[in-house]
Design a protein around this motif. Structure first.
Motif, short mmCIF file in Angstrom:
data_model
loop_
_atom_site.label_atom_id
_atom_site.label_comp_id
_atom_site.label_asym_id
_atom_site.label_seq_id
_atom_site.Cartn_x
_atom_site.Cartn_y
_atom_site.Cartn_z
N ALA A 94 0.86 -1.18 0.00
CA ALA A 94 0.00 0.00 0.00
C ALA A 94 0.90 1.23 0.00
N GLU A 110 0.53 7.30 0.85
CA GLU A 110 -0.61 8.22 0.90
C GLU A 110 -1.96 7.51 1.09
N SER A 111 -1.95 6.20 1.02
CA SER A 111 -3.16 5.41 1.25
C SER A 111 -3.47 5.32 2.74
N ASP A 112 -4.74 5.06 3.08
CA ASP A 112 -5.09 4.84 4.48
C ASP A 112 -4.35 3.64 5.07
N GLY A 135 -1.19 2.80 4.17
CA GLY A 135 0.21 3.00 3.82
C GLY A 135 1.16 2.23 4.72
N MET A 168 -8.99 -1.78 -2.49
CA MET A 168 -8.02 -0.75 -2.85
C MET A 168 -8.20 -0.39 -4.32
N SER A 169 -7.77 0.82 -4.66
CA SER A 169 -7.74 1.23 -6.07
C SER A 169 -6.32 1.04 -6.59
N GLU A 201 -3.58 3.22 -5.17
CA GLU A 201 -3.20 3.08 -3.77
C GLU A 201 -2.19 1.97 -3.52
#
Length: 121
Positions: A25, A28-30, A32, A96-97, A100
């Motif tokens: 991840a 910057e992802s939740d 991370g 997730m995208s 991310e």
């Protein structure tokens, strides 16, 4: 389209994602700092989100780094408006995208070569 069989691939942008592939991840992802495996990919009518990108379902390995644990707990406590601990977070089926996550590097893959996370075929 729903892909969930180990080894199946999905091309999006300039990347090819594979079921069973180790990913990280992005910071910057939740999520991370976490590492995990792609469990399934949903696109089109099979998506569960309204995102324009495919839904990539990941099973994340619980972190052992205290700094990452604190960051996760702080982020999700703020997001939910109440105290959240690592044990409160569901890491086994996270949508997730593509923006991310990234593929793990060769060095990271060596670290996880003996790791096993639950995959369903």
């Amino acid at each position: 389209m729903l892909l969930r069989k180990r080894g199946m691939t999905f091309a999006y942008g300039n990347e090819i994602y594979r079921i069973g592939q180790w990913i990280a991840a992005l910071p910057e992802s939740d999520y991370g700092g976490l590492y995990g495996i792609v469990l399934q990919i949903r696109d089109g009518e099979d998506k569960e989100t309204e995102n324009e990108t495919p839904d990539i379902y990941c099973c994340f390995k619980p972190p052992s780094d205290p700094n990452i644990i604190v960051k996760l707990e702080e982020n999700f406590s703020e997001l939910y408006g109440c105290t959240k601990r690592l044990r409160d977070l569901s890491l086994d089926l996270v949508i997730m995208s593509p923006a991310e996550i990234r593929k793990c590097t060769e060095n990271e893959l060596r670290i996880f070569s003996n790791e096993k996370l639950l995959l369903y075929d």
